[in-house]
Design an enzyme around this catalytic site. Sequence first.
Site, PDB file in Angstrom:
ATOM      1  CD1 TRP A   1      -1.149   2.548   2.027  1.00 40.10           C
ATOM      2  CD2 TRP A   1      -3.019   1.620   1.115  1.00 40.10           C
ATOM      3  NE1 TRP A   1      -1.836   3.379   2.127  1.00 40.10           N
ATOM      4  CE2 TRP A   1      -3.292   2.913   1.203  1.00 40.10           C
ATOM      5  CE3 TRP A   1      -3.964   0.846   0.299  1.00 40.10           C
ATOM      6  CZ2 TRP A   1      -4.355   3.580   1.327  1.00 40.10           C
ATOM      7  CZ3 TRP A   1      -5.189   1.593   0.583  1.00 40.10           C
ATOM      8  CH2 TRP A   1      -5.442   2.832   0.592  1.00 40.10           C
TER       9      TRP A   1
ATOM     10  CG  ASP B   1      -1.458  10.985   2.389  1.00 40.77           C
ATOM     11  OD1 ASP B   1      -2.180  10.371   1.841  1.00 40.77           O
ATOM     12  OD2 ASP B   1      -1.548  11.809   3.212  1.00 40.77           O
TER      13      ASP B   1
END
Length: 567
Positions: A51, A54
């Site tokens: 994953w 930002d």
Amino acid sequence: MASSMVILILSIILCYAVVNIHASRNTPSSQSTPSREPYRTGYHFQPVKNWINDPNGPMLYKGIYHLFYQYNPNGVVWGPPVWGHSISTDMVNWTPLPLTMQPQIPANKYGSWSGSATILPGNKPAILFTGIINPQNGQVEDLALPKDLSDPFLKEWYLPKNNPVIFPTPQNQINASSFRDPTTAWMLPDGKWRVLVGNKRGRRGMALMFKSNNFVNWVQAKHPLYSYPKSGMWECPDFFPVYKYGASTGAETSVIGSKVKHVLKASLDDTKHDIYTIGSYDTINDAYRPDVGFMNASSLRYDYGKYYASKTFFDEANNRRILLGWANESTIEADDVKKGWSGIHTIPRHIWLEKSGKQLIQWPIKEIESLRRKPVKVQNLEIKGGSSLEVPGITAAQADISISFKIKDLTKVEKFDASWTDPQLLCSQKGASVKGGLGPFGLLTLASKGLEEYTAVFFRVFKADKKLVVLMCSDQSRSSKNPTTDKTTYGTFVDVDPIAEGLSLRALIDHSVVESFGANGKNVITARAYPTLATFKNAHLFAFNYGSSTVEISESTAWSMKKANIA
């Protein structure tokens, strides 16, 4: 000659670093690269596995670009993050470094969330980021410093013992579970550093300000830089100057004065949209005032599609401001687990203030053009209503296309209804397959040969009382045969005179993402698409016009794109 020698030396150093970096087991890409699969991008940034979200702490240090990012080293879904770290000399090709901001002290024991880098006097980088101090997501702001300033790769960072350096104070009614994502700091003539932290009080979103003389001891200002009711949590705030009158030169974050305006941006947690306003910074009262509107869901957006948690930095080497953003997946979790990865970053964008001062212009960094090959050009070609033309000779799953349209016939233009205030809804009602007067016309990307699948990016033109209204859409309703993927249609109105200026469209197509730049970068829409038929060599690209009126392609160039080196 001197600059060329510096680049050569850096390249040699970088190559040496790559050998050593790959020997490390503590990187996001420490395992061998998986076999090529249809949705993995070729030139967008993403680690090999797990994953990502930002972008964090981007900066230029000793000639090397640094990109940090939220990363879960333990899985494909979100989990308590550390920071991934990659370096580049061109923001196109990236080399991974060891993970950082791992749990070191109580101030980030349960995770290291987003933050920003500031270059202190003496060319000393410092990072402020959100540390999680308990399982209930208690949030504080931590300071991280490089262990070795002589290392241009900044491989190792540490957290001083006096962390956290900024923390929520109950007497100021700060919600400790909504107190995150510090900005790049700036300094005013009084010698004090200022930094913003996203927050909310009830439903009022705000950018809290903190001040410091030494970047270690921070005191909360008496009031937020700016706040707005009913806007919810402001994540990943950003605040920076832009030069007036269309100058594409970027401004260092501490620049103030009559030659600049200021941009305040927030990522709205409620809507997952990155919004911004342009306004004035009152440095005497440390207050921001938007020129038009407010910071809420109706504000301008960087991107009207799949785009969030963006961050800018000043690229001193090229005197420009660069925007980085995250595009998450539109697939279900089971599909992400099968892929072994989730999330990408969009192509870095050069941003500046449009000459009218009403909005920002965004354009892919020029370095991405180094991946172009085998241009296919078209000029002065009419597309009659109800037709499509395939763009031949390119790798349509991994391409860059720039196309300009000229409008020749206004006799069949549709009337604009004043009730059409929601462009995304209008695009969903008037998709690519819905015949109009002047439009839809544009591109069918990631398309199968028989057009069973495609992601359409197009314009429609309407006639209002005194002007023409341009609608830009990204229609994913036919993007995939997979019934579980999100096929949202996106849309935005474009402030452009289609007769005087024409209508331009640039699309960066990369297997599972289409970034579309309308009207020379006035509006941008990012879409994620996962075709089942239109993959690899079975992907095609078409120019189309399904309206009644003929339009002309005044000029178009399409390039196949080489794969970037992203380990």
